[in-house]
Write a protein that holds these residues in place. Structure first.
Motif, PDB file in Angstrom:
ATOM      1  N   GLU A  21      36.069  48.568  17.107  1.00 46.60           N
ATOM      2  CA  GLU A  21      35.434  47.981  18.236  1.00 46.60           C
ATOM      3  C   GLU A  21      34.813  48.939  19.211  1.00 46.60           C
ATOM      4  OE1 GLU A  21      35.428  44.490  17.711  1.00 46.60           O
ATOM      5  OE2 GLU A  21      36.382  45.332  15.959  1.00 46.60           O
ATOM      6  N   LEU A  22      35.531  49.879  19.278  1.00 43.22           N
ATOM      7  CA  LEU A  22      34.803  51.221  20.053  1.00 43.22           C
ATOM      8  C   LEU A  22      33.728  51.677  19.398  1.00 43.22           C
ATOM      9  CD1 LEU A  22      37.981  52.944  20.874  1.00 43.22           C
ATOM     10  CD2 LEU A  22      36.919  50.716  22.115  1.00 43.22           C
ATOM     11  N   ASP A  23      33.619  51.828  17.913  1.00 42.84           N
ATOM     12  CA  ASP A  23      32.535  52.135  17.374  1.00 42.84           C
ATOM     13  C   ASP A  23      31.260  51.144  17.431  1.00 42.84           C
ATOM     14  OD1 ASP A  23      33.858  54.146  16.368  1.00 42.84           O
ATOM     15  OD2 ASP A  23      34.098  53.461  14.359  1.00 42.84           O
ATOM     16  N   LYS A  24      31.581  49.849  17.756  1.00 43.62           N
ATOM     17  CA  LYS A  24      30.524  48.749  17.994  1.00 43.62           C
ATOM     18  C   LYS A  24      30.030  48.964  19.568  1.00 43.62           C
ATOM     19  CE  LYS A  24      32.062  44.916  16.990  1.00 43.62           C
ATOM     20  NZ  LYS A  24      32.797  43.508  16.948  1.00 43.62           N
ATOM     21  N   GLU A  62      32.929  37.460  22.420  1.00 44.87           N
ATOM     22  CA  GLU A  62      33.041  37.787  21.258  1.00 44.87           C
ATOM     23  C   GLU A  62      34.317  38.824  20.958  1.00 44.87           C
ATOM     24  OE1 GLU A  62      32.804  37.479  17.071  1.00 44.87           O
ATOM     25  OE2 GLU A  62      31.537  36.315  18.894  1.00 44.87           O
ATOM     26  N   GLU A  63      34.353  39.632  21.911  1.00 35.80           N
ATOM     27  CA  GLU A  63      35.320  40.770  21.609  1.00 35.80           C
ATOM     28  C   GLU A  63      36.570  40.083  21.982  1.00 35.80           C
ATOM     29  OE1 GLU A  63      35.637  44.006  20.499  1.00 35.80           O
ATOM     30  OE2 GLU A  63      33.692  43.428  19.794  1.00 35.80           O
ATOM     31  N   GLN A  64      36.633  39.332  23.112  1.00 42.08           N
ATOM     32  CA  GLN A  64      38.001  38.411  23.232  1.00 42.08           C
ATOM     33  C   GLN A  64      38.589  37.711  21.982  1.00 42.08           C
ATOM     34  OE1 GLN A  64      40.017  37.798  26.531  1.00 42.08           O
ATOM     35  NE2 GLN A  64      39.551  40.086  26.165  1.00 42.08           N
ATOM     36  N   LYS A  65      37.842  37.157  21.101  1.00 46.05           N
ATOM     37  CA  LYS A  65      38.164  36.526  19.911  1.00 46.05           C
ATOM     38  C   LYS A  65      38.752  37.666  19.036  1.00 46.05           C
ATOM     39  CE  LYS A  65      34.605  33.032  20.735  1.00 46.05           C
ATOM     40  NZ  LYS A  65      33.433  32.436  20.159  1.00 46.05           N
ATOM     41  N   VAL A  66      37.919  38.746  18.737  1.00 46.17           N
ATOM     42  CA  VAL A  66      38.573  39.697  17.835  1.00 46.17           C
ATOM     43  C   VAL A  66      39.736  40.110  18.412  1.00 46.17           C
ATOM     44  CG1 VAL A  66      37.897  42.034  17.010  1.00 46.17           C
ATOM     45  CG2 VAL A  66      35.936  40.390  17.210  1.00 46.17           C
ATOM     46  N   LEU A  67      39.958  40.670  19.576  1.00 48.28           N
ATOM     47  CA  LEU A  67      41.109  41.243  19.947  1.00 48.28           C
ATOM     48  C   LEU A  67      42.379  40.684  20.166  1.00 48.28           C
ATOM     49  CD1 LEU A  67      39.351  43.870  22.702  1.00 48.28           C
ATOM     50  CD2 LEU A  67      40.304  44.453  20.449  1.00 48.28           C
ATOM     51  N   ASN A  68      42.248  39.513  20.614  1.00 52.10           N
ATOM     52  CA  ASN A  68      43.157  38.592  20.669  1.00 52.10           C
ATOM     53  C   ASN A  68      43.602  37.961  19.422  1.00 52.10           C
ATOM     54  OD1 ASN A  68      44.082  38.038  23.704  1.00 52.10           O
ATOM     55  ND2 ASN A  68      41.910  38.445  23.752  1.00 52.10           N
ATOM     56  N   THR A  69      42.693  37.790  18.542  1.00 51.72           N
ATOM     57  CA  THR A  69      43.230  37.401  17.247  1.00 51.72           C
ATOM     58  C   THR A  69      44.265  38.430  16.371  1.00 51.72           C
ATOM     59  OG1 THR A  69      41.437  35.853  16.668  1.00 51.72           O
ATOM     60  CG2 THR A  69      42.446  36.948  14.943  1.00 51.72           C
ATOM     61  N   ALA A  70      43.692  39.647  16.586  1.00 52.16           N
ATOM     62  CA  ALA A  70      44.165  40.715  16.072  1.00 52.16           C
ATOM     63  C   ALA A  70      45.688  40.797  16.604  1.00 52.16           C
ATOM     64  CB  ALA A  70      43.543  42.342  16.427  1.00 52.16           C
ATOM     65  N   TYR A  71      46.036  40.714  17.829  1.00 50.42           N
ATOM     66  CA  TYR A  71      47.295  40.771  18.597  1.00 50.42           C
ATOM     67  C   TYR A  71      48.069  39.554  18.715  1.00 50.42           C
ATOM     68  CZ  TYR A  71      45.957  45.586  19.502  1.00 50.42           C
ATOM     69  OH  TYR A  71      45.331  46.911  19.415  1.00 50.42           O
TER      70      TYR A  71
END
Length: 438
Positions: free
Chosen positions: A61-64, A346-355
């Motif tokens: 995500e940081l690379d993005k 979009e990032e909220q979906k990615v990060l909160n899914t991961a955790y």
């Protein structure tokens, strides 16, 4: 949140006493970005089962973000045992990151240092507006009546996780809804040779979260309405004793858990050693340790009687992680862009899914990806039966002082020393005496 070192008491007191002119971030010697507007330093809290797992989640995500903005983010994942002290040292020395995660319960304490960027209407406007975030998450971003000191990033709530097979083997057909039911179920589970429920007895933050909930269930709080410590009220003493008595009297928490502080209770549950676990949004952690989602169920944390709700039916603190910016960062523009990125839909979906956490951003939370049975329990808890820890300047000292008192009481229970109302009150009185004088 996870654990805090006992040394944080002195560090917080020092940070509140020193002039805020010392606060700042972005020092080149501190790993910040004063040397380049195209670089940011980010301290992330350890959210996954290990620091390495967090790096695997965050680095793509940081690379993005770098690809989108040209700004490189230097990542450090900081263990919970170190995070508060690291932050406090940074606010007093000026050697800090540009952006950092904080436990949401620390918001008012860190706000009082003056070291964090206030999120006024102008700054919120740069990330899409304050109304993008749910009210329960905004309630743990700083003292009431002041501009928030941080922005919600991950929302979490406690739930009761239970092993379906262990329950079936013990003839238990549904998860316990009250603490008395949990203790009674524990006897059936122990008769089948299994441990009942895990705890992190040496983890001061976990201790605080649980005794705060027990206090609410007994109609008590640890602070008066005007923000003064009130650790020795009858309700607070009863709350602490009931929690520690799960080991000392009821014998449903194994004695060895008095030394647990680093997710060991989660590992025990994932490996089928214990039948139940009280934890914040644990699904991703359990999956990373090889436990199938089909192997366990999720239910609300028990209450004294009836069903969860407001008042004495509270069954979770409003758990979560906020993202903050050091006020004296030399790259405030880049730091604000990074907060906007991390809290984007979009990032909220990615990060909160991961955790396996709940997005505090309304649009992301409404996404179908967060409509699983597990998330339904967590979202309902946050909406209807969770309470925010006191948003007062002394909150982090309270966590350390009372959390350590509970840790000591668990040690007494594990050693076979009596845990009495008098001994609980004495420990809490000592903790109250450690708080800053008013």
């Amino acid at each position: 949140m996870r654990s805090i070192r006992a040394a944080a008491v002195g560090a917080v007191t020092m940070s509140l006493a020193l002039a805020v002119s010392a606060c700042g971030g972005g020092s080149s010697t501190g790993g910040g970005s004063s040397d380049s507007p195209k670089t940011l330093t980010y301290w992330a809290s350890n959210q996954g089962a290990s620091i390495e797992i967090d790096k695997k989640v965050l680095q793509p995500e940081l690379d993005k973000f770098e690809k989108q903005t040209g700004i490189k983010v230097k990542l450090e994942v900081v263990p919970w045992s170190d995070l508060l002290n690291r932050i406090l040292t940074a606010t007093t020395s000026g050697q800090g990151p540009d952006v950092l995660n904080i436990g949401n319960t620390w918001s008012a304490s860190l706000q009082a240092t003056g070291g964090l960027l206030p999120w006024d209407a102008k700054n919120f406007g740069k990330i899409g507006g304050k109304d993008r975030f749910v009210d329960s998450a905004l309630g743990s971003t700083g003292a009431q009546g002041q501009d928030p000191a941080a922005v919600p990033l991950y929302s979490m709530a406690y739930a009761l996780y239970y092993n379906k097979q262990i329950f079936a083997d013990a003839g238990i057909t549904k998860p316990p809804a009250t603490w008395d039911e949990l203790v009674a179920d524990g006897k059936k589970i122990q008769a089948k040779g299994k441990q009942v429920i895990g705890a992190e007895g040496a983890n001061v933050s976990e201790n605080i979260h649980h005794v705060f909930v027990f206090a609410k269930q007994h109609g008590a709080d640890f602070f008066t309405a005007d923000g003064k410590p009130d650790f020795t009220s009858d309700g607070a003493v009863t709350a602490v004793k009931q929690y520690v008595d799960l080991m000392a009297k009821d014998k449903v928490i194994p004695q060895g858990n008095a030394e647990y502080a680093q997710n060991q209770s989660v590992s025990d549950f994932a490996k089928g050693r214990t039948a139940m676990l009280l934890w914040q949004s644990a699904s991703a952690n359990l999956k990373s340790q090889g436990m199938s989602e089909d192997a366990y169920g999720i239910a609300p944390v028990p209450v004294q009687s009836g069903t969860p709700g407001t008042g004495t039916q509270v069954n979770s603190m409003v758990a979560g992680i906020n993202i903050a910016v050091f006020k004296n960062s030399h790259n405030l523009d880049g730091a604000t862009k990074f907060v906007k990125f991390m809290t984007s839909d979009e990032e909220q979906k990615v990060l909160n899914t991961a955790y396996s956490s709940i997005p505090p951003v309304k649009a992301a939370q409404a996404d179908a990806a967060f409509n699983s049975p597990a998330n339904a329990v967590l979202k309902d808890t946050l909406a209807t039966s969770a309470a925010a820890l006191p948003q007062v300047a002394d909150e982090s000292q309270f966590e350390t002082a009372v959390g350590t008192a509970v840790k000591d009481l668990f040690a007494d229970a594990a050693a076979g020393r009596a845990v009495t109302t008098a001994s609980v009150k004495a420990k809490l009185l000592k903790a109250q005496q450690q708080m800053p004088a008013k």
